[in-house]
Design an enzyme around this catalytic site. Structure first.
Site, short mmCIF file in Angstrom:
data_model
loop_
_atom_site.label_atom_id
_atom_site.label_comp_id
_atom_site.label_asym_id
_atom_site.label_seq_id
_atom_site.Cartn_x
_atom_site.Cartn_y
_atom_site.Cartn_z
N ASN A 64 0.83 -1.21 0.00
CA ASN A 64 0.00 0.00 0.00
C ASN A 64 0.86 1.26 0.00
O ASN A 64 1.96 1.28 0.58
CB ASN A 64 -1.02 0.00 1.15
CG ASN A 64 -0.45 -0.23 2.52
OD1 ASN A 64 0.60 -0.85 2.66
ND2 ASN A 64 -1.14 0.24 3.54
N TYR A 70 -5.36 11.79 2.14
CA TYR A 70 -5.63 10.37 2.40
C TYR A 70 -6.32 9.60 1.27
O TYR A 70 -5.93 8.48 0.96
CB TYR A 70 -6.45 10.20 3.69
CG TYR A 70 -5.77 10.68 4.96
CD1 TYR A 70 -4.42 10.98 5.00
CD2 TYR A 70 -6.52 10.84 6.12
CE1 TYR A 70 -3.81 11.44 6.16
CE2 TYR A 70 -5.92 11.29 7.29
CZ TYR A 70 -4.56 11.59 7.30
OH TYR A 70 -3.98 12.03 8.45
N CYS A 75 -4.46 0.80 -2.11
CA CYS A 75 -4.26 -0.49 -1.44
C CYS A 75 -3.17 -1.32 -2.13
O CYS A 75 -2.94 -1.19 -3.34
CB CYS A 75 -5.53 -1.32 -1.49
SG CYS A 75 -6.88 -0.66 -0.52
N GLU A 77 -3.19 -4.41 -3.00
CA GLU A 77 -3.68 -5.29 -4.07
C GLU A 77 -3.70 -4.54 -5.40
O GLU A 77 -3.28 -5.06 -6.43
CB GLU A 77 -5.10 -5.80 -3.76
CG GLU A 77 -5.21 -6.68 -2.54
CD GLU A 77 -5.50 -5.90 -1.26
OE1 GLU A 77 -4.97 -4.78 -1.11
OE2 GLU A 77 -6.25 -6.42 -0.43
N CYS A 114 -10.47 -5.21 0.53
CA CYS A 114 -11.60 -4.27 0.58
C CYS A 114 -12.46 -4.40 -0.68
O CYS A 114 -12.05 -5.02 -1.68
CB CYS A 114 -11.09 -2.85 0.73
SG CYS A 114 -10.46 -2.13 -0.80
N CYS A 117 -10.89 -3.20 -4.09
CA CYS A 117 -9.91 -4.15 -4.67
C CYS A 117 -10.62 -5.37 -5.25
O CYS A 117 -10.23 -5.89 -6.29
CB CYS A 117 -8.90 -4.56 -3.62
SG CYS A 117 -7.77 -3.22 -3.22
N1 THU Z 1 -5.40 -1.52 2.64
C1 THU Z 1 -4.85 -2.36 1.69
O1 THU Z 1 -3.72 -2.16 1.24
N2 THU Z 1 -5.61 -3.40 1.27
C2 THU Z 1 -6.88 -3.68 1.71
O2 THU Z 1 -7.53 -4.59 1.21
C3 THU Z 1 -7.46 -2.88 2.80
C4 THU Z 1 -6.70 -1.69 3.22
C5 THU Z 1 -4.59 -0.36 3.06
C6 THU Z 1 -5.18 0.97 2.67
C7 THU Z 1 -4.56 1.89 3.70
O3 THU Z 1 -3.27 2.26 3.24
C8 THU Z 1 -4.38 0.99 4.92
O4 THU Z 1 -4.48 -0.35 4.47
C9 THU Z 1 -5.44 1.22 6.00
O5 THU Z 1 -6.72 1.16 5.48
#
Ligand code: THU
Length: 162
Positions: A64, A70, A75, A77, A114, A117
């Protein structure tokens, strides 16, 4: 007329990815854990690592990436997926592993991808017309294996909906 339409999906849970039969999957889980170390999670303090296994055996890592604005963050993925589609556009994806550091114990499940993704992964699976296996790796080395992304996002919007 009224109809009830059922959807069901399932996944396998293993207490340790070292027990997986497929050596490439073991390596993929390991790579997703390594990718955590290079994450830019300076605002959330929630680093996530991902690794994609291509049909030619290559493993591509990502994580990430956050920004002071923000919502511009992305993410792990999708960072990894977009890296693959920009550098290896002709190659199909066999599997994606995603790993977090969130402490889990016993048979608690590790955090799953999430919704955004899932949507992007689903369209990739649809486009390549071949299943993408998802491996969700826990901080305790447990892993959940979902055979295809369409199991994670039923009743989805896709290119055929346009
Ligand atoms: N995040 C991911 O990289 N993948 C996910 O499936 C959920 C959340 C990251 C986004 C953000 O940088 C941090 O986790 C907190 O939400």
């Amino acid at each position: 007329m009224k109809k009830e339409i059922h959807f069901s999906s399932s996944f396998h849970w293993h207490s340790n990815f070292a027990d997986l039969v497929d050596q490439r999957y073991r390596e993929l889980c390991e790579a997703s854990k390594e990718a955590i170390k290079m994450a830019n999670a300076r605002y959330s303090n929630y680093p996530v690592g991902a690794a994609i296994l291509l049909e030619n055996g290559l493993i591509i890592k990502g994580n990430n990436q956050e920004n002071a604005v923000y919502p511009l963050s992305l993410c792990a993925e999708r960072v990894t997926l977009f890296s693959v589609s920009s550098n290896h556009p002709g190659l199909n994806i066999r599997a994606l592993a995603v790993a977090t550091e969130k402490e889990i114990s016993g048979d608690r499940l590790p955090p799953f991808p999430c919704g955004s993704c899932r949507q992007v992964l689903l369209e990739t699976e649809f486009r390549q017309d071949q299943n993408i296996t998802l491996l969700v790796v826990g901080s305790n080395h447990s892993v959940c294996i979902i055979e295809k992304i369409s199991d994670l996002l039923p009743f989805a919007f896709g290119p055929e909906s346009l």
